[in-house]
Structure formats: structure tokens, C-alpha cells
Write an enzyme that holds these catalytic residues in place. Structure first.
Site, PDB file in Angstrom:
ATOM      1  N   GLU A  82       2.222   2.146  -3.052  1.00  0.00           N
ATOM      2  CA  GLU A  82       0.601   2.750  -4.048  1.00  0.00           C
ATOM      3  C   GLU A  82       1.235   3.788  -3.801  1.00  0.00           C
ATOM      4  O   GLU A  82       0.634   5.209  -4.885  1.00  0.00           O
ATOM      5  CB  GLU A  82      -0.299   1.516  -3.927  1.00  0.00           C
ATOM      6  CG  GLU A  82      -1.477   3.051  -4.046  1.00  0.00           C
ATOM      7  CD  GLU A  82      -2.741   2.916  -3.426  1.00  0.00           C
ATOM      8  OE1 GLU A  82      -3.369   1.991  -2.496  1.00  0.00           O
ATOM      9  OE2 GLU A  82      -3.565   3.959  -3.164  1.00  0.00           O
ATOM     10  N   HIS A  83       1.304   4.898  -2.758  1.00  0.00           N
ATOM     11  CA  HIS A  83       1.184   6.211  -2.830  1.00  0.00           C
ATOM     12  C   HIS A  83       2.853   6.557  -3.531  1.00  0.00           C
ATOM     13  O   HIS A  83       2.543   7.616  -4.304  1.00  0.00           O
ATOM     14  CB  HIS A  83       1.372   6.493  -1.304  1.00  0.00           C
ATOM     15  CG  HIS A  83       0.649   6.722  -0.001  1.00  0.00           C
ATOM     16  ND1 HIS A  83       0.248   7.301   0.266  1.00  0.00           N
ATOM     17  CD2 HIS A  83      -0.651   5.847   0.065  1.00  0.00           C
ATOM     18  CE1 HIS A  83      -1.307   7.352   0.782  1.00  0.00           C
ATOM     19  NE2 HIS A  83      -1.359   6.089   0.508  1.00  0.00           N
ATOM     20  N   HIS A 137       0.855  -1.336   0.302  1.00  0.00           N
ATOM     21  CA  HIS A 137      -0.368  -0.113   0.130  1.00  0.00           C
ATOM     22  C   HIS A 137       0.802   1.002   0.083  1.00  0.00           C
ATOM     23  O   HIS A 137       0.175   2.566  -0.299  1.00  0.00           O
ATOM     24  CB  HIS A 137      -1.213  -0.191   1.157  1.00  0.00           C
ATOM     25  CG  HIS A 137      -1.559   1.256   1.659  1.00  0.00           C
ATOM     26  ND1 HIS A 137      -0.979   1.879   2.716  1.00  0.00           N
ATOM     27  CD2 HIS A 137      -2.876   2.322   0.982  1.00  0.00           C
ATOM     28  CE1 HIS A 137      -2.090   3.511   2.746  1.00  0.00           C
ATOM     29  NE2 HIS A 137      -2.290   3.290   1.555  1.00  0.00           N
ATOM     30  N   GLU A 151      -2.337   8.131   7.911  1.00  0.00           N
ATOM     31  CA  GLU A 151      -3.247   7.582   6.980  1.00  0.00           C
ATOM     32  C   GLU A 151      -4.017   6.486   8.227  1.00  0.00           C
ATOM     33  O   GLU A 151      -5.622   5.677   8.213  1.00  0.00           O
ATOM     34  CB  GLU A 151      -3.458   6.748   6.019  1.00  0.00           C
ATOM     35  CG  GLU A 151      -4.283   5.731   4.975  1.00  0.00           C
ATOM     36  CD  GLU A 151      -4.172   5.736   3.881  1.00  0.00           C
ATOM     37  OE1 GLU A 151      -3.280   6.165   3.392  1.00  0.00           O
ATOM     38  OE2 GLU A 151      -4.820   5.112   3.442  1.00  0.00           O
TER      39      GLU A 151
END
Lengths: 459, 459
Positions: A86-87, A83, A163
């Protein structure tokens, strides 16, 4: 960008697809979907798979680049790196400064986004067809030319930690969900949250991010899905000009992950939290996915979930909401499109003065009934109709079929699996459903999560 | 050979040590243990650590070779390889046929054995002192000269699978224990059984075994402990002549394993099994070990376990067995000597007509009382006395101190840690104990395992 990373958001996403797949049937008699799809697929010389799904209703096109890597592929102790990566894919490349891709999408009135799950990471843009070549060039560029500095990695890591705080630590339901998953799966990597454990996110660094990029972000580990107002031959030519120029990366070993041992116990996980106002529960079982199941089993589990708890016509809804009036938010779900063994869930919350324990008992009674007596032929036929028609409706949302192809191809399935799915669903018998219900929905081998208000005396 | 591999047997082993450490104090006033021990330690040029513990009461000596590798060091999906490798170490070497080592031990009236745990694997022989050189030569030989064929690996794999069937699958308490551990630890490798999951044992092969051997069975990853009727200088000379001739292996990276995220939930794991006649439960918490704890915390946890449930003078025993007469097999334990975060447990079974739920409530009441009110100075002083004296008694069993040194040095501790332990225990205050009890023994963050007869209506 929005990232759909933790299980909560992922569920939302999967449910969205579920909704597409089980929406109300059209009044018109549908033509044969297989003939209508006209889906073409091919593989570039560098190993990148391409699927094209033409649909000319509106002058738009969706490009999705799916990578066969998700949180379940992460090395031990490095949770969250899929993840996190992905950023990082939204940062500068050797050819474009940070933000150039997003601005190019916005300038043509399009939108873009990305999401990470257990088995895949996907980047997508919805744009006017004339810009497809430019968008492909951007995606091909960031597949191999990303610029990663220590400072950039550290700054983005803080963003991801924030997040996690916002989406998990501030959300009792997400906290519970993480610990239920880690209790349900005792060996499989689906036990680990997609967003990662905080103490491991904290440790991610540039070296690891770079190694992850070089291993997984290669054309031979990617699937391009293009859906919309396009001509397959033109897509093929554009794909060759852009993605086709990238060198094939090192071959990846087969995705062999730890598998789940047999479960022998009944397990519960309870979170009491002052932020919870309404109690709820969900009970889950480890079951095979489309990729791991024996032929027909996953299809039977899909129909079982539909009949037991898929929407307002389901047994759980009719019995607990309509007839007894004791529950809200009741249902069942099967996460079928996963690479490894997956889960089947039933869930509910009490309504009015009903007690959680009574709602749970009523759900268990419906599970026991379906295990003992199976389903009726009428229920089965109606459920099949809804499923098969849902495939046709999926075409109405441009991204519907694109998502189905992307998820299938990144979880061990093939293009043919998507095409044959309606027929495989049609072949399921009432006996098949009874067999899978009896085999898997055993309360002595179930894992239940309870979300309770702080003052709740217990269950 | 006997292998102590699964947690059940390991517990037996740890409890045995616990018994040594907390046995009844001698009537004589003990002399200062530090002065008496005369323990010497040194490191060979190839990196092998050596600890010598002279004791001249009987003309015997125990040699233990400890490797800093256990099941928690295994690669994902390869569970059981550490224990499997312990078996392979009894096979032929390039210098000796299979069984030669065992026969040599038997010929001199000695005995030998081995065991595997989460953090270490140990091989040991108890023999007449004159044979120490020969025994060292045998151990040094098998550290590097093992012969591994496909056929041998496959045959021994069948033996280990049979061992798992006999010791876990035929034992409801062991089955439950595995699933409780995998529920208690959601990220740490202690979640995985030492003996391995069956489906993973089944896949182990010669290549993996060889890689494991070459990585971990090297002098710079080993600790030799010699206890008994020996002269330290002679041991040193013999160690140099035997182990000293082995080449140093590749440097191993630090043992950095996934760590446990914060636990936010109450968890239960229930096994109902027709083979169970008497119900029982155990409640566990993840707590720091001597290696991971802040100074003084592990010492306080050790004393907390002793006061709460260590033997017949403990609160749990006095209250539930002596006063209320409702329980049997009641106690508390702290597995302190672990490399990573470890567990603290309380456990009990009902006696006579008592109900499991009542026994559990009575145990919880004792936990709540110690959390709220702490311990008395008298209890604390008595517990400290028993602990410190136990060190002296450990010397009486030749392997007692050898085990303490081996476990300490393979779980991140030092020789000095063993020497300073009695003083560190003496420094613990009643307040320290109350603080760790309140910090860790939170019922909303506990994991309870229930072992129930098949007919039991529930808990």
C-alpha cells in the site's frame, strides 16, 4: 498519507462504520432504502467490478479502488507485504513522478488516502465530480505501471518499520492485541498482524514486492466504488476509458486459507506494562463471518453484539456503567465483514475504585444471562430498527455506503448481499439470537486479554 | 506400523532419548568416547549422506533412513501431510507389492518402524547384518518408486483420521498440548500439530502427496544411518549399489521458516475435561535450539533442565517430591535438537491433598531461585558427568547413537557437532546457566497449560 494498518487502527475504522450503522435514528419516517439507493453495478471486460452509488446532496464524489488482497493473503514468513505494498503504491509510475497524484488531488481541493486490512487494500480520493476522469486515470496508471527499485523499496521499508515501532511497539494495547489475536486464532491467517511482524517486514524486498504487485494488482482482482454526485452512465464511460484499457491479469486461484480448528480451551494473555495506567480486558470468541456463516447466523451475531454491548442503550452499558457504576469503556463487537471465521468480543475497564476482576465477572454475568435467557422481543425490535435505519444514515456520509460495498465485495459478498441485508436483519428472531449466543459465547472456549499496570498484583 | 506423530508420542520418544542421555553412570571409568566411536561418514554422489556407527556387541544392525522433512515443512493449510506420507511409504512400489518389505523384515526375525516429527521423518529396520544389502534395496526402492492411486490415498487418509481421533481427540492431555503449542508459538510452524488438524488431513489428496514425495523423498534430502555389527567399507559398498543408483532430485531451497516474534505476554491455556482425574500443569518458554542458539546457550539450557528437573536428583524432584511431598510427575525438559526456536518446560501434578496452585507456586519458586542465584559448582559438575557419560551409554543401545546422529543431521547440525558435544557441555560455566535462566525463564513471558477435572473450581 495515513495508513490504517494495524488492528488497533483497523478497529477504529470498523468502529467508525459501526457508529454509522448504529447511530441515532432520524425522526422522519424513512422511505424505502432499496428504492432510494439506485445503486448500479457492472463488470468491465477485463474483470474489474464497478459499483456506482449516486448521491446528489453535495458536489463531490468519492472514488475507492478496492483490491481483494490483504494481510491474510500473504505467503508464510512474508507478513506485512500487503500493507508495505500500500505504501509503494504512492511511488512513481512510468507516467508520473512520485507525488504527482497527491499534488493533483490537493490542487483540486480534494483529499486522498489508503488503508490495508486482513482481506482488502483500498485507495480512495474525495474530489469535485469534474475531476473523476483524471482521478480514474491516475488509479488505473498505478494499478499496473508502478516503478520499483531496490533503493526505493529499502527506503520505504524503513518507513514501515518506523511506523510499526511508533504504532505497535510504543503502544502496550497494540502489543497485547497482536498476541491476543495470535492466541485466539490458532490456524487462520487473521492471527498475523496486518502491519506484519518486525523481523519479517525487515526482510521484504523488491522481488517479493514485484511478485505481489503482478499477482494481485490486476483489474480482475479489483473493485471500483464511486459514490457521490455522479451519473452512472458517465461513470461507466469513464471507467471503460481508463481502467477498461488495462489487460486482465492471470486468473487468481480461489482464496482458500487455513481454517480454524475447534477450540477446546480457555485461554488468557496478560501484558503488564509500566506505561499502562488503567487496567482493562477483552474476551473474544472465534465465530463465523457473513461469508462463512450458515444463513441468518451472522445477522443474529450482529444483533447480539448490538443488544449486549452496542452503545449506551445496551445491556452492558446500562448494567455496568449506569446501574452498578463500576465500568467505563464497556461494549461488545462483532467483526462480521471478514472473508474467514472472525471474532466476537466483549470488553470493559473498571471505573473509580472498582476491581478489574469484579468488572470482568459482571460482564461474564451479562453474557451468561443472554446465553441462558436470550433477549426480549422489545430489545430485538429496537435493535433491528437501529440497524436498518443505520443503512439510511450511511447514505448521508458519502463514504458510508461506498465502504459497505467495498468491504462486502472484497470479503466474499455480493451487491445483492448489501441490498438484502436489511430484510435479513428483520427476519432474525429472539430464538436465533439465543441459539448463537449459546453456541459461541462459551467461557470455557474464550480467549481473554488483560492489559495491566506494572504494579497490578494480578487478576 | 507404529507412527510416532503427535507431540505426545514425540515427547515420549524424545524423553526416551533423554533417558538414555541421562541414565545412571557406569561404575567403570569410561574410555574416551571420541576414540571409541570410530564413526565414519561420507556422501554419495547423488547427495545422500551416510553415517556408519560400528558396534560389535551383538550380531544385529539398525538401518535408519532419515528425511529432512517434517510437519514444519508443510505448506499452509496442508498440515499432516508429512505424517500422512510416512503411512504411504508402507504401500506398494513398482517393484514390490504392499507388505513385501514388512514380510521380508519379519522373515529374518527383524523389526521395522517409522516416525514423523516437526523436522524429520525416519524409517528404520533392525535386522541380522547379512540382510543389510536387501534392506537397503527395499529402502532405496521406496524412496523413489512408490505407487500412489486415488483409492489408496483416500483409504489411508481414513486410517490417519482414525488415528487422530484415537490419539488426540480421545486424549484430553493431547488436546491441551495442541492448543498450548499453538499458543506458545505464534508464528513458527511448531505451532501446528505433527499429525495435522483434522479438517486439513481430511482434504489431503493424491496430487499433493505426489508433489510432496517428489520434492522431499530424494537422496539429496536423506541421511542413512547404519549402526551395529558392520564394517564401514562394506556398508559403503552396499550403499553405493543401492541408494547410490538413485538420481539426485531437484535442489531444495534452504529451510527458511517463519520465526517467532518476541513474546511480551503471559499466556495460559486451560482444558477442563470430565475424563481428567488428576490436575496438572506445564509452563513453557520459547528458547533457542542447538541450531539457532548462540554458541554455548543450548548446552547451558540442556544443563539447566537437567539440574532443575532432570530426574530424581534434580531440584524440583528433591524439593517438591522428597522434601515437601506435594507433587508427583515433576520435571523440566529442553527440546534442544530442533531446527528452529524450541521450548523449555517445567511441569508437575499435585500429590495427595496438595492443591495445583500450591504445586505451581513451588515450581515457580524453584525457577525464581535458579534465575536469582544460579546453580552450584557441585550441581553443575554432577550434571555434566551424567550428560557426558550418557553419550557412552547411548552406545549400548544400538539405536541410541543412530538416533542422535539422525536427529542432529536433520535439524541443521553436523557429524562434528555430535563429536564435539561432550566438550561443549564440559565448557559450560555456572554463570552461563544463570544467564540463560535469567534471559529465558521469565514468568511474564511464559505460557502455561492447565489440565483440570471438570469439577475443579479453577486455579
Amino acid at each position: 498519507m495515513t495508513v490504517w494498518a494495524d488492528r488497533l487502527r483497523l478497529s477504529g475504522y470498523v468502529m467508525l462504520l459501526g457508529a454509522v450503522l448504529t447511530g441515532p435514528a432520524s425522526a422522519e419516517a424513512p422511505s424505502s432504502p432499496a428504492a432510494d439507493w439506485a445503486v448500479s453495478d457492472f463488470t468491465l471486460e477485463n474483470g474489474m467490478q464497478v459499483v456506482v452509488i449516486p448521491s446528489h446532496r453535495a458536489p463531490i464524489v468519492t472514488q475507492m479502488v478496492w483490491y481483494k488482497v490483504g494481510s491474510a493473503d500473504e505467503p508464510p514468513g512474508k507478513s506485512g507485504i500487503a500493507h508495505f505494498f500500500e505504501h509503494l503504491m504512492f511511488k512513481a509510475t512510468t507516467n508520473h513522478p512520485e507525488g504527482a497524484f497527491d499534488r493533483a488531488v490537493a490542487a483540486i481541493g480534494g483529499h486522498d488516502n489508503a488503508f490495508t486490512s486482513y482481506d482488502y487494500t483500498c485507495f480512495h480520493e474525495t474530489i469535485p465530480p469534474g475531476s473523476l476522469g483524471e482521478m480514474m486515470a491516475f488509479e488505473a496508471d498505478r494499478m499496473r505501471n508502478l516503478v520499483l527499485s531496490d533503493q526505493l523499496v529499502e527506503t520505504e521499508r524503513d518507513v514501515v518499520m518506523e511506523e510499526r515501532r511508533a504504532r505497535v511497539d510504543n503502544n502496550p494495547s497494540a502489543i497485547l492485541d497482536e498476541e491476543v489475536n495470535a492466541t485466539l486464532y490458532q490456524n487462520e491467517p487473521y492471527r498475523i498482524p496486518v502491519i506484519g511482524w518486525m523481523q519479517e517486514i525487515q526482510q521484504l524486498n523488491r522481488q517479493e514486492a514485484r511478485a505481489f504487485y503482478d499477482r494481485y494488482y490486476v483489474p480482475n482482482n479489483a473493485v471500483l466504488v464511486v459514490a457521490g454526485d455522479v451519473d452512472p452512465e458517465k461513470v461507466k464511460a469513464l471507467a471503460k476509458q481508463t481502467f477498461g484499457k488495462l489487460a486482465r491479469g492471470p486468473e487468481l486461484p480461489p482464496r482458500a486459507r487455513p481454517v480454524e480448528p475447534e477450540q477446546n480451551t480457555r485461554r488468557t494473555v496478560t501484558l503488564r506494562d509500566a506505561r499502562v495506567s488503567l487496567p482493562s480486558f477483552s474476551t473474544r470468541w472465534v465465530v463465523p463471518s457473513y461469508h462463512t456463516a450458515k444463513p441468518g447466523e451472522a445477522e443474529a451475531l450482529d444483533l447480539l453484539a448490538e443488544i449486549l454491548g452496542g452503545g449506551t442503550r445496551s445491556r452492558l452499558y446500562q448494567e455496568l456503567v449506569v446501574k452498578q457504576g463500576i465500568a467505563s469503556n464497556v461494549g461488545a463487537s462483532f467483526m462480521g465483514r471478514m472473508f474467514d471465521g472472525t471474532s466476537f468480543s466483549v470488553y470493559a475497564a473498571p471505573r473509580g475504585n472498582a476491581k478489574l476482576a469484579d468488572v470482568e465477572a459482571a460482564v461474564e454475568a451479562q453474557v451468561a444471562r443472554i446465553v441462558k435467557d436470550g433477549v426480549t422481543d422489545t430489545e430485538l425490535e429496537k435493535a433491528k430498527d437501529r440497524f436498518v435505519r443505520s443503512m439510511i444514515f450511511a447514505r448521508d456520509r458519502q463514504s458510508g455506503m461506498a465502504n459497505i460495498y467495498g468491504m462486502t465485495l472484497t470479503t466474499g459478498g455480493t451487491v445483492a448481499d448489501v441490498a438484502t441485508w436489511p430484510d435479513r436483519i428483520r427476519k432474525v428472531t429472539a430464538e436465533d439470537i439465543k441459539v448463537v449466543a449459546a453456541r459461541y459465547l462459551d467461557m470455557d472456549r474464550a480467549t481473554t486479554g488483560y492489559l495491566l499496570p506494572k504494579t497490578e498484583a494480578g487478576d
